[in-house]
Design a protein around this motif. Sequence first.
Motif, mmCIF file in Angstrom:
data_model
loop_
_atom_site.group_PDB
_atom_site.id
_atom_site.type_symbol
_atom_site.label_atom_id
_atom_site.label_comp_id
_atom_site.label_asym_id
_atom_site.label_seq_id
_atom_site.Cartn_x
_atom_site.Cartn_y
_atom_site.Cartn_z
ATOM 1 N N HIS A 7 0.838 -1.200 0.000
ATOM 2 C CA HIS A 7 0.000 0.000 0.000
ATOM 3 C C HIS A 7 0.869 1.244 0.000
ATOM 4 O O HIS A 7 1.890 1.273 0.692
ATOM 5 C CB HIS A 7 -0.886 -0.022 1.261
ATOM 6 C CG HIS A 7 -1.746 1.173 1.411
ATOM 7 N ND1 HIS A 7 -2.942 1.321 0.745
ATOM 8 C CD2 HIS A 7 -1.586 2.311 2.129
ATOM 9 C CE1 HIS A 7 -3.471 2.473 1.054
ATOM 10 N NE2 HIS A 7 -2.692 3.094 1.895
ATOM 11 N N PRO A 8 0.557 2.287 -0.742
ATOM 12 C CA PRO A 8 -0.587 2.402 -1.648
ATOM 13 C C PRO A 8 -0.304 1.744 -2.993
ATOM 14 O O PRO A 8 0.835 1.427 -3.297
ATOM 15 C CB PRO A 8 -0.732 3.916 -1.801
ATOM 16 C CG PRO A 8 0.675 4.422 -1.697
ATOM 17 C CD PRO A 8 1.351 3.538 -0.698
ATOM 18 N N LYS A 20 6.070 7.071 1.470
ATOM 19 C CA LYS A 20 6.286 5.812 2.179
ATOM 20 C C LYS A 20 5.406 4.727 1.587
ATOM 21 O O LYS A 20 4.201 4.923 1.390
ATOM 22 C CB LYS A 20 5.964 5.957 3.670
ATOM 23 C CG LYS A 20 6.170 4.640 4.447
ATOM 24 C CD LYS A 20 5.744 4.749 5.886
ATOM 25 C CE LYS A 20 6.728 5.483 6.723
ATOM 26 N NZ LYS A 20 6.420 5.406 8.167
ATOM 27 N N ILE A 21 6.006 3.581 1.324
ATOM 28 C CA ILE A 21 5.289 2.425 0.794
ATOM 29 C C ILE A 21 5.379 1.301 1.828
ATOM 30 O O ILE A 21 6.457 1.016 2.337
ATOM 31 C CB ILE A 21 5.909 1.949 -0.544
ATOM 32 C CG1 ILE A 21 5.908 3.091 -1.567
ATOM 33 C CG2 ILE A 21 5.160 0.745 -1.096
ATOM 34 C CD1 ILE A 21 6.720 2.798 -2.814
ATOM 35 N N GLU A 22 4.229 0.696 2.114
ATOM 36 C CA GLU A 22 4.194 -0.379 3.102
ATOM 37 C C GLU A 22 4.012 -1.737 2.443
ATOM 38 O O GLU A 22 3.282 -1.866 1.464
ATOM 39 C CB GLU A 22 3.031 -0.155 4.076
ATOM 40 C CG GLU A 22 3.204 1.018 5.001
ATOM 41 C CD GLU A 22 2.118 1.054 6.060
ATOM 42 O OE1 GLU A 22 2.260 1.866 6.999
ATOM 43 O OE2 GLU A 22 1.138 0.296 5.948
ATOM 44 N N CYS A 23 4.643 -2.724 3.031
ATOM 45 C CA CYS A 23 4.524 -4.095 2.549
ATOM 46 C C CYS A 23 4.267 -4.995 3.753
ATOM 47 O O CYS A 23 5.084 -5.032 4.681
ATOM 48 C CB CYS A 23 5.813 -4.500 1.844
ATOM 49 S SG CYS A 23 5.806 -6.172 1.164
ATOM 50 N N ARG A 24 3.132 -5.676 3.734
ATOM 51 C CA ARG A 24 2.759 -6.525 4.868
ATOM 52 C C ARG A 24 2.518 -7.959 4.424
ATOM 53 O O ARG A 24 1.877 -8.204 3.408
ATOM 54 C CB ARG A 24 1.455 -6.023 5.503
ATOM 55 C CG ARG A 24 1.543 -4.692 6.185
ATOM 56 C CD ARG A 24 0.201 -4.281 6.781
ATOM 57 N NE ARG A 24 0.262 -2.942 7.324
ATOM 58 C CZ ARG A 24 0.672 -2.651 8.557
ATOM 59 N NH1 ARG A 24 1.028 -3.643 9.376
ATOM 60 N NH2 ARG A 24 0.707 -1.419 8.979
ATOM 61 N N LEU A 79 9.280 1.089 2.669
ATOM 62 C CA LEU A 79 10.260 1.755 1.808
ATOM 63 C C LEU A 79 9.856 3.210 1.723
ATOM 64 O O LEU A 79 8.713 3.505 1.334
ATOM 65 C CB LEU A 79 10.265 1.121 0.417
ATOM 66 C CG LEU A 79 11.005 1.890 -0.688
ATOM 67 C CD1 LEU A 79 12.506 1.912 -0.422
ATOM 68 C CD2 LEU A 79 10.725 1.259 -2.059
ATOM 69 N N THR A 80 10.743 4.099 2.091
ATOM 70 C CA THR A 80 10.466 5.529 1.981
ATOM 71 C C THR A 80 11.386 6.123 0.926
ATOM 72 O O THR A 80 12.613 6.019 1.039
ATOM 73 C CB THR A 80 10.687 6.246 3.331
ATOM 74 O OG1 THR A 80 9.824 5.666 4.316
ATOM 75 C CG2 THR A 80 10.368 7.729 3.201
ATOM 76 N N GLY A 112 2.228 -4.074 -5.793
ATOM 77 C CA GLY A 112 3.003 -3.044 -6.459
ATOM 78 C C GLY A 112 2.472 -1.643 -6.187
ATOM 79 O O GLY A 112 1.289 -1.447 -5.904
ATOM 80 N N THR A 113 3.373 -0.677 -6.272
ATOM 81 C CA THR A 113 3.024 0.738 -6.101
ATOM 82 C C THR A 113 3.555 1.502 -7.288
ATOM 83 O O THR A 113 4.754 1.456 -7.580
ATOM 84 C CB THR A 113 3.650 1.312 -4.816
ATOM 85 O OG1 THR A 113 3.133 0.617 -3.679
ATOM 86 C CG2 THR A 113 3.352 2.799 -4.684
#
Lengths: 118, 109
Positions: A7-8, A20-24, A79-80, A112-113
């Motif tokens: 996300h996003p 900032k990209i989040e991966c869960r 990841l920022t 993916g973002t």
Amino acid sequence: GAVVSQHPSRVICKSGTSVKIECRSLDFQATTMFWYRQFPKQSLMLMATSNEGSKATYEQGVEKDKFLINHASLTLSTLTVTSAHPEDSSFYICSARPYVATANTEAFFGQGTRLTVV
Amino acid sequence: RKEVEQDPGPFNVPEGATVAFNCTYSNSASQSFFWYRQDCRKEPKLLMSVYSSGNEDGRFTAQLNRASQYISLLIRDSKLSDSATYLCVVNGGSYIPTFGRGTSLIVHP
């Protein structure tokens, strides 16, 4: 199969700002997560390998101060992209490896973002 | 030499055709191999693993040749829905997946 949520899925930001990209990992613990970048018509290029509780290992040519990676828990890595510029516009994908993995373990990907820096 | 090399294509084939993709890898110590499919602007999805003995899944057949360090993917009776980019993935040291640049397949009516 295992589920990885990223996300996003799409973000547009102004040049100079940070994203900032989040991966869960939703249903498994991931001691290792990989961050890839893909430019149009190019392959996925590994940017860095993120291990829970330790510093990320960056590939040659990837600026660690520009692409900040944090893997604070077994289910979340971020990841920022700091001070983003138009040339950072790309498709960023994370991949997670389960806690128990072998050489034959497939890679589980986030959605993916797509980052566009204007 | 790149670690994983693929012919980018595109391969433009009619429905019903048989098409084959090859992929070569440079690290002889590579341990496992996969084919992924990636649709435009989407994440890659596992198509199949590749074993030394070769394996088949419906219309798809994957082969591994360790001596020559290449893997192949054969698609029989191509469907329009097979149009995508096919990524060759090799797990090397520390099980880090390394991707080829992908081979683009376009299946037309």
